[in-house]
Design an enzyme around this catalytic site. Sequence first.
Site, PDB file in Angstrom:
ATOM      1  N   CYS A 152     -19.693  75.987  82.543  1.00 45.51           N
ATOM      2  CA  CYS A 152     -20.676  76.750  83.283  1.00 45.51           C
ATOM      3  C   CYS A 152     -20.307  78.220  83.391  1.00 45.51           C
ATOM      4  O   CYS A 152     -19.251  78.658  82.939  1.00 45.51           O
ATOM      5  CB  CYS A 152     -20.866  76.176  84.692  1.00 45.51           C
ATOM      6  SG  CYS A 152     -19.395  75.542  85.461  1.00 45.51           S
ATOM      7  N   GLY A 199     -23.876  77.368  79.699  1.00 46.12           N
ATOM      8  CA  GLY A 199     -24.402  76.135  80.264  1.00 46.12           C
ATOM      9  C   GLY A 199     -25.907  76.105  80.180  1.00 46.12           C
ATOM     10  O   GLY A 199     -26.568  77.023  80.659  1.00 46.12           O
ATOM     11  N   ASN A 231     -16.771  77.528  87.702  1.00 45.84           N
ATOM     12  CA  ASN A 231     -16.625  77.278  86.271  1.00 45.84           C
ATOM     13  C   ASN A 231     -15.229  76.716  86.070  1.00 45.84           C
ATOM     14  O   ASN A 231     -14.241  77.354  86.431  1.00 45.84           O
ATOM     15  CB  ASN A 231     -16.810  78.589  85.506  1.00 45.84           C
ATOM     16  CG  ASN A 231     -16.350  78.529  84.058  1.00 45.84           C
ATOM     17  OD1 ASN A 231     -15.844  79.494  83.528  1.00 45.84           O
ATOM     18  ND2 ASN A 231     -16.523  77.393  83.413  1.00 45.84           N
ATOM     19  N   GLY A 232     -15.128  75.526  85.515  1.00 52.46           N
ATOM     20  CA  GLY A 232     -13.823  74.931  85.265  1.00 52.46           C
ATOM     21  C   GLY A 232     -13.797  73.475  85.673  1.00 52.46           C
ATOM     22  O   GLY A 232     -14.835  72.847  85.875  1.00 52.46           O
ATOM     23  N   TYR A 245     -14.731  81.013  70.581  1.00 58.99           N
ATOM     24  CA  TYR A 245     -16.094  80.477  70.583  1.00 58.99           C
ATOM     25  C   TYR A 245     -16.885  80.725  71.863  1.00 58.99           C
ATOM     26  O   TYR A 245     -18.045  81.119  71.813  1.00 58.99           O
ATOM     27  CB  TYR A 245     -16.047  78.970  70.306  1.00 58.99           C
ATOM     28  CG  TYR A 245     -17.383  78.270  70.464  1.00 58.99           C
ATOM     29  CD1 TYR A 245     -18.438  78.533  69.597  1.00 58.99           C
ATOM     30  CD2 TYR A 245     -17.597  77.357  71.489  1.00 58.99           C
ATOM     31  CE1 TYR A 245     -19.672  77.897  69.742  1.00 58.99           C
ATOM     32  CE2 TYR A 245     -18.820  76.716  71.644  1.00 58.99           C
ATOM     33  CZ  TYR A 245     -19.849  76.994  70.769  1.00 58.99           C
ATOM     34  OH  TYR A 245     -21.061  76.377  70.912  1.00 58.99           O
TER      35      TYR A 245
END
Length: 484
Positions: free
Chosen positions: A16, A42, A117-118, A257
Site C-alpha cells: 500500500c 495498491g 504500508n508494510g 520495481y
Amino acid sequence: MVAPASGDTDHFHDECGVFGIYGHPDAAALVALGLHALQHRGQEAAGIFAYDGEQFNDHRRMGLVSDNFSSKDVIERLRGHSAIGHVRYATTGEVALRNVQPLFFEIELGGLAICHNGNLTNSYQLRKQLVRGGSLFQSTSDTEVINHLIATSKQSTIIDRLVDALRQIEGAYSLAALTQDSVIGVRDPFGVRPLVIGKLADAWIISSETCALDIIGAEFVRDVEPGEIVIIDENGLESLKPFTRKPERFCVFEYIYFARPDSVVEGHSVYEARKRIGRELARESFVDADVVVPVPDSGVPAAIGYSQEAGIPFELGIIRNHYVGRTFIEPTDQIRHLGVRLKHNANRADLEGKRVILVDDSIVRGTTSTKIVEMVRNAGAREVHMRISSPPTTHSCFYGIATPDREQLLASRYDVDAMARLIGVDSLAFISLDGLYRAMGETRRDTNAPRFCDACFTGDYPIPLIDADDGKVSVQLSLLAEPV
C-alpha cells in the site's frame, strides 16, 4: 500473507501507499490527488479520513482512486484542513471492505485514524493476546493490532500511547495517523518502507513517495528517518526518535520495481538507479543480439541502461495496453491462456527475424515470462534471451510485499539453466547480488552489514519472523464471511 484473489499473480505487489496533509483548506482533495499518484502501490481499495474541527469524515471503498474520489460530492463531504489517505494491496487479511484503511477508533483521548504500508511480523501473536484480554476485532488487517495496542495502553497522551504500542510490534512499516489536532508519520527502526516529508505553502505533507508531492506542486523537504516519529500540528513539525537505533535496511526492491520511476527514494532517482542496474546487467551478462526489448512497463529503464552499455538498439518490441486492470473474463483454460494478450502484444515489425534480448525486473512464478517469450517467438524472433534486473527471487517477503509461498517461486525450485528451459529462452541471466549493490553505489554486498533488505534474494531476514512457520503464515483471523 495471502495471494491476490485475481489479477496478476505472477508479479510482486507492494502492500500500500500512504499520504497525509495538515494545514490546507482542501486537504481531502489534495490527499485524493496524492493517492492517485501512489496508485501503483495498491489497486484493491482506497480510503480517506478528514477532520473538520468537530467530526471525522471518511470515504473508503474497494477499487481505484479515480473510481471513488472523482466526485465533487465525495470530496465536499470530506471537510477539514487535515486528512490522511491510503491505497491498499492485501498482504495480510482478505480483500474485504472491513480491511480498507485508514481504520478509525475512539478512545478516552479522542479519535484516531491510522493506516500503514508494510507488515507486522508478530501481529498474530499480539492479536491472540489482545483477544484474550477482551479486545474486539472488526477487521483482519494487522493495522488494527496497532489500534488496540494504543487503546489498551496506560500512557497519558496519544503520542506516548503510540510509542508504547510500536515498542511492542515487530515488522516493517511506514505509518500515517490523524488525530483531532495533528497528522503523524512514523517509520520503522530499520527503515524498510519509504516515507517522505513535503511542504505546500504553510501545509505539511507526509507521503510514501515524492511523485505524490509533485502532483500537487509540493516541495520535497526530506525523508522521514528510520525510527522517527514526526508530529505535524498548528506549531509546525516536531520530530521524536524514541526507539533503539537499528542498522538501516531499506527495501532494495523499491529501486528495482515498486517505486514509481519519477520518484526520488533515499536521495536517489529511481529511474537513474534502474538504468544503472541495466548497465551493470549488460556488463555481467552480455549476449550478441539485434535488439533490446523491455517487458513493459517496469523493464523499460533497465532495458535502456542495458542497451546503452551493450551498444545494441533499444526498441519497444512489446506494447502494453494501459487500459486493462483485472482480467475480466476467464471462463475456460483457453481464454485464461489468452489473458496476457489483454495487457501485452508483440510488435512484430521490431521482432521478426531478430535476435532479441528481453529485459524484465523479476521472475516470480514464471508463468507470465513463459507467455511473453512464446508471444515474442510467435512474432518471428530468431533467438530470445532474457535478462532480469534483480537476482533470483528465492524467498518470500514478510515485510509488506505480496509474494507467493516459497515453493511457488520458480528460482527456489530450479537453477538458472532449468528456468531457461522452462520459460523457453535461448539464455537466461539475472544480475548478481554484488552487481545490484554496485549499481547502487556499493563495491559489493557486505554480508555482515548489508545496506538493504534483500531477504527475497538471500533469505537474510533482518526483522524476526515471529508469526511465520517454515516460511509461511496461515492463520484464520475471522469467522465472519464478507458479504458478496
